[in-house]
Design a protein around this motif. Structure first.
Motif, PDB file in Angstrom:
ATOM      1  N   LYS A  48      16.627  50.052  45.126  1.00 10.19           N
ATOM      2  CA  LYS A  48      17.065  48.792  46.080  1.00 10.19           C
ATOM      3  C   LYS A  48      15.642  48.179  46.830  1.00 10.19           C
ATOM      4  O   LYS A  48      15.868  46.325  47.067  1.00 10.19           O
ATOM      5  CB  LYS A  48      18.085  49.198  46.685  1.00 10.19           C
ATOM      6  CG  LYS A  48      18.805  48.063  47.477  1.00 10.19           C
ATOM      7  CD  LYS A  48      20.492  48.653  48.292  1.00 10.19           C
ATOM      8  CE  LYS A  48      21.088  47.704  49.166  1.00 10.19           C
ATOM      9  NZ  LYS A  48      22.379  48.233  49.421  1.00 10.19           N
ATOM     10  N   ASN A 100      13.089  46.566  44.365  1.00 12.95           N
ATOM     11  CA  ASN A 100      13.810  45.130  44.085  1.00 12.95           C
ATOM     12  C   ASN A 100      13.536  43.969  45.028  1.00 12.95           C
ATOM     13  O   ASN A 100      13.070  42.840  44.831  1.00 12.95           O
ATOM     14  CB  ASN A 100      14.778  45.114  43.361  1.00 12.95           C
ATOM     15  CG  ASN A 100      14.856  45.985  41.562  1.00 12.95           C
ATOM     16  OD1 ASN A 100      13.595  45.735  41.656  1.00 12.95           O
ATOM     17  ND2 ASN A 100      15.768  47.152  41.828  1.00 12.95           N
ATOM     18  N   ALA A 101      14.060  44.447  46.222  1.00 12.39           N
ATOM     19  CA  ALA A 101      14.098  43.242  47.765  1.00 12.39           C
ATOM     20  C   ALA A 101      13.221  43.117  47.294  1.00 12.39           C
ATOM     21  O   ALA A 101      12.554  41.671  47.744  1.00 12.39           O
ATOM     22  CB  ALA A 101      15.046  44.106  48.901  1.00 12.39           C
ATOM     23  N   HIS A 102      12.343  43.382  47.611  1.00  7.07           N
ATOM     24  CA  HIS A 102       9.818  43.202  47.796  1.00  7.07           C
ATOM     25  C   HIS A 102       9.650  42.349  46.803  1.00  7.07           C
ATOM     26  O   HIS A 102       9.276  41.393  47.272  1.00  7.07           O
ATOM     27  CB  HIS A 102       9.363  44.127  48.166  1.00  7.07           C
ATOM     28  CG  HIS A 102       8.230  43.422  48.492  1.00  7.07           C
ATOM     29  ND1 HIS A 102       7.733  42.932  49.585  1.00  7.07           N
ATOM     30  CD2 HIS A 102       6.684  44.302  47.104  1.00  7.07           C
ATOM     31  CE1 HIS A 102       6.273  42.727  48.939  1.00  7.07           C
ATOM     32  NE2 HIS A 102       5.842  43.704  47.593  1.00  7.07           N
ATOM     33  N   LEU A 103      10.070  42.778  45.471  1.00 10.22           N
ATOM     34  CA  LEU A 103       9.944  42.145  44.124  1.00 10.22           C
ATOM     35  C   LEU A 103      10.524  40.774  44.064  1.00 10.22           C
ATOM     36  O   LEU A 103       9.671  39.761  43.822  1.00 10.22           O
ATOM     37  CB  LEU A 103       9.645  43.114  43.225  1.00 10.22           C
ATOM     38  CG  LEU A 103       8.770  44.094  42.474  1.00 10.22           C
ATOM     39  CD1 LEU A 103       9.809  44.790  41.365  1.00 10.22           C
ATOM     40  CD2 LEU A 103       8.201  43.756  42.847  1.00 10.22           C
ATOM     41  N   ASN A 104      12.549  40.544  44.706  1.00 11.35           N
ATOM     42  CA  ASN A 104      12.226  39.312  44.948  1.00 11.35           C
ATOM     43  C   ASN A 104      11.641  38.184  45.833  1.00 11.35           C
ATOM     44  O   ASN A 104      12.230  36.937  45.447  1.00 11.35           O
ATOM     45  CB  ASN A 104      14.019  39.739  45.071  1.00 11.35           C
ATOM     46  CG  ASN A 104      14.501  40.326  44.297  1.00 11.35           C
ATOM     47  OD1 ASN A 104      14.464  40.056  42.824  1.00 11.35           O
ATOM     48  ND2 ASN A 104      15.646  40.964  44.096  1.00 11.35           N
ATOM     49  N   THR A 105      11.418  38.742  46.707  1.00  7.44           N
ATOM     50  CA  THR A 105      10.018  37.691  47.411  1.00  7.44           C
ATOM     51  C   THR A 105       9.440  37.561  46.978  1.00  7.44           C
ATOM     52  O   THR A 105       8.602  36.308  47.291  1.00  7.44           O
ATOM     53  CB  THR A 105       9.651  38.519  48.897  1.00  7.44           C
ATOM     54  OG1 THR A 105       8.730  39.674  48.686  1.00  7.44           O
ATOM     55  CG2 THR A 105      11.289  39.140  49.505  1.00  7.44           C
ATOM     56  N   ARG A 161       6.943  36.398  40.665  1.00  6.66           N
ATOM     57  CA  ARG A 161       7.713  37.350  38.940  1.00  6.66           C
ATOM     58  C   ARG A 161       8.015  36.613  37.798  1.00  6.66           C
ATOM     59  O   ARG A 161       7.904  36.687  36.739  1.00  6.66           O
ATOM     60  CB  ARG A 161       9.125  38.290  40.360  1.00  6.66           C
ATOM     61  CG  ARG A 161       9.439  39.142  39.241  1.00  6.66           C
ATOM     62  CD  ARG A 161      10.672  39.684  40.045  1.00  6.66           C
ATOM     63  NE  ARG A 161      11.175  40.920  39.772  1.00  6.66           N
ATOM     64  CZ  ARG A 161      12.002  41.068  40.333  1.00  6.66           C
ATOM     65  NH1 ARG A 161      12.873  41.016  41.342  1.00  6.66           N
ATOM     66  NH2 ARG A 161      12.289  42.870  39.555  1.00  6.66           N
ATOM     67  N   ASP A 162       9.597  35.675  39.116  1.00 11.24           N
ATOM     68  CA  ASP A 162       9.046  35.041  37.554  1.00 11.24           C
ATOM     69  C   ASP A 162       8.321  33.528  36.848  1.00 11.24           C
ATOM     70  O   ASP A 162       9.445  33.405  35.553  1.00 11.24           O
ATOM     71  CB  ASP A 162      10.746  33.982  38.423  1.00 11.24           C
ATOM     72  CG  ASP A 162      11.865  34.371  38.448  1.00 11.24           C
ATOM     73  OD1 ASP A 162      11.947  35.812  37.787  1.00 11.24           O
ATOM     74  OD2 ASP A 162      12.834  33.860  38.917  1.00 11.24           O
ATOM     75  N   ARG A 193       9.352  51.661  41.350  1.00 11.82           N
ATOM     76  CA  ARG A 193       9.743  51.355  40.060  1.00 11.82           C
ATOM     77  C   ARG A 193      10.001  52.463  39.659  1.00 11.82           C
ATOM     78  O   ARG A 193       9.645  52.681  38.722  1.00 11.82           O
ATOM     79  CB  ARG A 193       8.782  50.368  39.735  1.00 11.82           C
ATOM     80  CG  ARG A 193       9.484  49.129  38.757  1.00 11.82           C
ATOM     81  CD  ARG A 193       8.787  48.174  38.802  1.00 11.82           C
ATOM     82  NE  ARG A 193       9.792  47.442  37.108  1.00 11.82           N
ATOM     83  CZ  ARG A 193      10.431  47.782  36.799  1.00 11.82           C
ATOM     84  NH1 ARG A 193       9.906  48.467  35.887  1.00 11.82           N
ATOM     85  NH2 ARG A 193      10.930  46.573  35.812  1.00 11.82           N
ATOM     86  N   GLU A 234       9.010  43.026  31.449  1.00 12.64           N
ATOM     87  CA  GLU A 234      10.091  43.021  33.318  1.00 12.64           C
ATOM     88  C   GLU A 234       8.799  43.906  33.692  1.00 12.64           C
ATOM     89  O   GLU A 234       9.025  43.243  34.905  1.00 12.64           O
ATOM     90  CB  GLU A 234      11.734  43.500  33.512  1.00 12.64           C
ATOM     91  CG  GLU A 234      12.456  42.527  32.128  1.00 12.64           C
ATOM     92  CD  GLU A 234      13.818  43.222  32.523  1.00 12.64           C
ATOM     93  OE1 GLU A 234      14.020  44.286  33.410  1.00 12.64           O
ATOM     94  OE2 GLU A 234      14.655  42.083  31.974  1.00 12.64           O
ATOM     95  N   ASP A 282       6.928  42.254  37.152  1.00 17.27           N
ATOM     96  CA  ASP A 282       6.862  42.923  38.526  1.00 17.27           C
ATOM     97  C   ASP A 282       5.991  43.417  38.910  1.00 17.27           C
ATOM     98  O   ASP A 282       4.957  43.559  40.377  1.00 17.27           O
ATOM     99  CB  ASP A 282       8.106  44.282  38.775  1.00 17.27           C
ATOM    100  CG  ASP A 282       9.049  43.583  38.369  1.00 17.27           C
ATOM    101  OD1 ASP A 282       8.943  42.744  38.747  1.00 17.27           O
ATOM    102  OD2 ASP A 282       9.934  44.989  38.138  1.00 17.27           O
TER     103      ASP A 282
END
Length: 688
Positions: A50, A53-58, A62-63, A649, A667, A671
């Motif tokens: 959790k 993922n919160a860090h990777l979402n920033t 990534r996308d 991860r 994926e 990351d």
């Protein structure tokens, strides 16, 4: 910079042990428990993912990486075809299929048809087709099923003409090949005893054994062919000679040495005969002509040679056929009345031809500088196949005519990148003790300035890291980054001595070589001072953990994957006992002190600023159990080592790497690259 991360609270336990007069604390011992059977460990994993993922979402890259990696991966991939009974069997992936599909062609250039498609075996694509072997007449295929990344295998049998799967089922195979008898009545394989229920994923494995399974019979009736209870940690690799008479078994404690045993299938008792009964050298069977065996060996030849041994004699003499060369002999094959030998010259493949009496017979012209492999086949067959690849060349399959010494393309993939714009160069740098070490550097031709760099290495078990096509790493290079591969000691790039210089008491050489590679990249302004990311997996994950502790100032980001992080307890889990010959034993004082000196888990040093770290593992890895990474990350998060993130991860239903679905690979890579790009300053932009 990213905002400061609040890590999940990790329980500490009072575990303290005495080893050779030294006190060793292990406060995260409880994280060794199996995540699937321990609710507390499972909750810890969930909380870590959790936060990660919160860090990777920033991270904006990534996308971008994920979308581009999908495009780069979307190309046809073929394995080298295997000819049996006039048919050609091969693996194929159309691009984004999670698992490779087994195909067959009835003639060399006919259309292929699907034999086994594992993509329908599991909704998440994590059940894979592993080892497989077609019978000599091409009528049946024995194939191994790998579920969720585990090293355990279940072997089934399929009829090629009808597609029918037979009732035969062989369980608990592991680290095995599959070798059919000449008449197709059954096959040989290797397995371990059945573990106690519930311990399959973490049970220590011992007593590897070779069995024969007769088609149409239950596994309980399988015939034990060979085992070595006096040395329970040996691994047995088996093959059958082309004439079908002999089963050859090499046995090793996972080192660059092995014994060699043959079983004469014409004898009634199948009594194993030891041809080499010591662990002084490495031996491999190339082929045979009657009782005369062609072998490759490191005996009196650290770069290897080909010899013969006529086993008709009670005490057979060993005679040189192709003596040791300046280059390292990797793979010899006996095909169409010739010896085709793959050599490694400064980490680049050369294929040399010899007659069976050892006379030089020219070379096989390769399409470029890179890596070639294959050249398997029958002595009576004029054709063979090989694959050629490099950092800027995807794997092309060639059909090779031995008599005319000519090759033609059999399967050529098309990739979604202009490879003419990718530059590959090899350089040599000097390590701490003066050793000259090769390194490949891959980048876009227009990248002439200092650029964020991803440095990769392995350095162990005598495994060389050869030039090969990688959509993952091209995804980094395409963004303007540099990808560097250091061929450090511990591999076999320069033969047995290169491996010996990086194992057991010499392991520090591996770390010194890697650190020197990073210093070289910066000194020559290939890499900016704050722009070096490092990556390695398994033994390479150990490498990354060790060098980060020793030189945290040198790196901006670190990506240790499925690493061996607790060097004092690695031998307590699954196949860890088989690594003792490589690392040394924690139960021996000299080895213990050496292992403790570099163990990643035990050498994290508070008061130093560490690079950003994203450690990756998988919940079903039963080779390097995830507890290694769990404990390492818990220790990182508890230490005073700066404000950069130190994250785990943890993938689900994925193991050590083999059989990992394509979508999970994409994926995870996205990351890792987004993380490394953020902390090295690589400016990630959508592909044009």
């Amino acid at each position: 910079m990213s905002p400061t991360i609040t890590y999940p609270e990790t329980k500490r336990v009072d575990v303290v042990e005495q080893h050779f007069g030294q006190t060793i604390a292990d406060p995260y011992r409880w994280l060794e428990n199996d995540v699937r059977n321990d609710k507390e460990v499972a909750a810890w994993v969930e909380s870590q993912n959790k936060v990660t993922n919160a860090h990777l979402n920033t991270l904006p890259g990534r996308d971008i990486f994920k979308n581009r990696l999908k495009q780069l991966y979307n190309y046809e991939r073929f394995s080298i075809p295997v000819k049996k009974g006039g048919r050609y069997f091969y693996l194929h992936n159309s691009g984004l299929q999670n698992q490779q599909v087994l195909y067959v062609r009835d003639s060399v250039d006919s259309a292929g048809r699907v034999l086994i498609d594992p993509n329908s075996w599991a909704e998440d694509g994590a059940t894979a087709l592993a080892e497989w072997s077609a019978s000599d007449d091409g009528k049946r295929v024995a194939y191994a099923v790998q579920d969720g990344g585990t090293d355990w295998r279940t072997i089934r049998v399929l009829e090629v003409n009808t597609g029918k799967v037979l009732d035969d089922q062989v369980k608990w195979a592991r680290f095995t090949s599959i070798a059919w008898t000449k008449d197709g009545s059954g096959f040989f394989y290797a397995r371990y005893p059945e573990p106690k229920q519930g311990t399959e994923s973490q049970a220590s494995v011992a007593n590897h054994a070779v069995y024969f399974h007769a088609i149409g019979t239950p596994q309980a009736q399988d015939r034990l062919v060979y085992t070595n209870p006096d040395q329970p940690n040996m691994l047995h690799t088996l093959s059958i000679t082309e004439d079908g008479r002999y089963v050859a078994i090499t046995s090793t404690p996972i080192s660059a040495t092995n014994t060699l045993t043959v079983v004469d299938l014409q004898s009634a008792d199948w009594k194993p005969r030891k041809l080499v009964d010591n662990l002084d050298n490495q031996w491999g069977v190339v082929g045979n002509v009657g009782t005369k065996f062609f072998l490759m060996t490191s005996q009196d030849a650290p770069r290897f040679k080909v010899v013969t041994m006529d086993i008709a004699a009670a005490d057979p003499a060993i005679r040189d056929v192709v003596p040791e060369q300046d280059s390292v002999l990797l793979n010899p094959s006996l095909v169409a009345g010739r010896l085709l030998i793959s050599y490694l010259a400064d980490v680049k493949t050369e294929i040399r031809r010899y007659t069976l009496d050892g006379k030089a017979d020219g070379v096989v012209k390769l399409p470029g500088i890179g890596t070639a492999g294959g050249f398997k086949g029958k002595q009576s067959d004029p054709e063979t196949f090989f694959i050629f690849t490099s950092f800027n060349a995807p794997g092309v399959i060639y059909r090779y005519d031995v008599a005319s010494n000519t090759a033609r393309v059999w399967a050529q993939p098309k990739v979604a990148i202009d490879l003419s714009q990718i530059a590959v160069e090899q350089r040599f740098y000097t390590s701490k003790d003066g050793t000259r070490v090769p390194m490949f550097i891959v980048r876009r031709k227009d990248v002439t300035r200092s650029a964020p760099t991803l440095l990769y290495a392995y350095g162990g078990f005598g495994i060389p890291i050869l030039p090969a096509f990688s959509p993952e790493h091209l995804g980094w290079v395409e963004q303007g980054g540099v990808y560097a591969v250091a061929n450090i000691r511990g591999g076999s790039e320069y033969g047995k001595a290169w491996h010996e210089a990086g194992r057991r008491q010499n392991k520090q050489n591996v770390f010194d070589d890697f650190i020197a590679a990073g210093e070289y990249l910066k000194a020559l302004l290939i890499t900016p001072q704050d722009g070096l990311a490092i990556q390695g997996g398994s033994n390479g994950g150990l490498l990354i953990g060790a060098v980060v502790n020793q030189r945290p100032d040198l790196f901006a980001a670190a990506l240790p994957q499925v690493g061996v992080m607790d060097m004092l307890r690695f031998d307590q889990f699954t196949s860890g006992k088989t690594w003792v010959d490589e690392f040394g034993s924690p139960a021996r004082e000299a080895d213990f002190r050496n292992l403790l000196s570099y163990s990643p888990y035990h050498n994290i040093e508070s008061g130093k600023a560490y690079p950003a770290i994203l450690a990756t593992t998988a919940d079903t890895d039963d080779r390097v159990v995830p507890g290694h990474t769990f404990k390492y990350v818990a220790a990182l998060q508890a230490a005073d080592i700066g404000d950069k993130p130190h994250l785990a991860r943890i993938e689900t239903r994925a193991g050590h790497g083999a059989g990992k679905p394509t979508d999970k690979i994409i994926e995870e890579t996205a990351d890792m690259w987004a993380f490394a790009a953020h902390w090295t300053g690589l400016d990630v932009k959508p592909a044009k």
